[in-house]
Scaffold this motif. Structure first.
Motif, PDB file in Angstrom:
ATOM      1  N   ALA A 168      32.640  90.957 -36.657  1.00 49.52           N
ATOM      2  CA  ALA A 168      31.683  89.784 -37.243  1.00 49.52           C
ATOM      3  C   ALA A 168      30.509  90.250 -37.845  1.00 49.52           C
ATOM      4  O   ALA A 168      30.005  89.815 -38.948  1.00 49.52           O
ATOM      5  CB  ALA A 168      31.764  88.629 -36.157  1.00 49.52           C
TER       6      ALA A 168
ATOM      7  N   ARG B 278      31.576  85.255 -34.679  1.00 51.09           N
ATOM      8  CA  ARG B 278      32.727  85.720 -34.107  1.00 51.09           C
ATOM      9  C   ARG B 278      33.663  84.305 -33.988  1.00 51.09           C
ATOM     10  O   ARG B 278      34.772  84.278 -33.870  1.00 51.09           O
ATOM     11  CB  ARG B 278      32.689  86.136 -32.782  1.00 51.09           C
TER      12      ARG B 278
ATOM     13  N   PHE C  36      36.491  84.507 -36.223  1.00 45.85           N
ATOM     14  CA  PHE C  36      37.447  85.473 -35.899  1.00 45.85           C
ATOM     15  C   PHE C  36      38.569  84.493 -35.014  1.00 45.85           C
ATOM     16  O   PHE C  36      39.690  84.466 -35.281  1.00 45.85           O
ATOM     17  CB  PHE C  36      36.940  86.367 -34.813  1.00 45.85           C
TER      18      PHE C  36
ATOM     19  N   ALA D 151      35.770  91.352 -31.720  1.00 50.52           N
ATOM     20  CA  ALA D 151      35.288  90.418 -32.594  1.00 50.52           C
ATOM     21  C   ALA D 151      34.030  90.689 -32.753  1.00 50.52           C
ATOM     22  O   ALA D 151      33.635  90.514 -34.230  1.00 50.52           O
ATOM     23  CB  ALA D 151      35.729  89.044 -32.080  1.00 50.52           C
ATOM     24  N   ASP D 152      33.095  90.749 -31.966  1.00 53.17           N
ATOM     25  CA  ASP D 152      31.517  90.943 -32.040  1.00 53.17           C
ATOM     26  C   ASP D 152      31.329  91.961 -33.234  1.00 53.17           C
ATOM     27  O   ASP D 152      30.478  91.508 -34.235  1.00 53.17           O
ATOM     28  CB  ASP D 152      31.061  91.148 -30.740  1.00 53.17           C
TER      29      ASP D 152
END
Length: 176
Positions: free
Chosen positions: A32, A39, A42, A28-29
């Motif tokens: 993003a 995030r 996400f 995610a990080d």
């Protein structure tokens, strides 16, 4: 901007990251940051990383098997030749990345096996339509698919004229 992103946007970004940097980029990080959002966007679309991975694998199957088959069927003329040209002429970074992922992840391994089975079954059906006996069609489909995998995993570029000559020879071999 997070409200503007869809699950498809995330999945497409995931496929690009997978092809470029491998499965470890499917987090995610970093995604993003690359997309310029938090995030939280996400997690708005995916319950967790596992759900995202499942969605990425599902989309890979759609584009790496189902879409190719649909395109080949729509082309009409000579579906086996169209399949060979499409498969051997494509960029295969995503193919290699997904197979690498499968070496480390059971879900990815299951997706790869499902795609392999779908592709081999399709090739076998094409060969059967050309009049080959079932056992011969099955054997040649498997051999043809192994040929594709060797090509895909080698990552070695082949000049277009040489590739066309190789595809012509493959057609002669599987049709003999």
């Amino acid at each position: 901007m997070a409200e503007q992103l869809s699950a498809d946007d995330w999945i497409n970004a995931g496929l690009k990251a997978l092809a470029k940097s491998g499965f470890t980029a499917l987090k995610a990080d970093p995604l993003a940051k690359a997309m310029g959002v938090s995030r939280g966007s996400f997690y708005w679309h995916f319950a967790d990383l596992g759900a995202f991975h499942a969605a990425v694998l599902k989309r890979w199957r759609e584009i790496a098997a189902e879409q190719i088959i649909a395109d080949v069927e729509a082309a009409g003329d000579e579906p086996l030749r169209a399949l060979l040209q499409r498969s051997f002429g494509a960029r295969l970074d995503l193919e290699r990345a997904a197979r690498n992922w499968a070496a480390f992840d059971a879900a990815a391994q299951g997706a790869v096996r499902a795609i392999d089975r779908r592709r081999v079954d399709y090739i076998e059906a094409l060969l059967a339509k050309r009049g080959l006996a079932p056992a011969v069609a099955q054997a040649r489909a498997q051999i043809l698919y192994w040929t594709f995998l060797g090509f895909a995993l080698s990552g070695t570029p082949v000049p277009a004229a040489r590739l066309q000559g190789l595809l012509d020879e493959i057609m002669r071999m599987v049709s003999a």
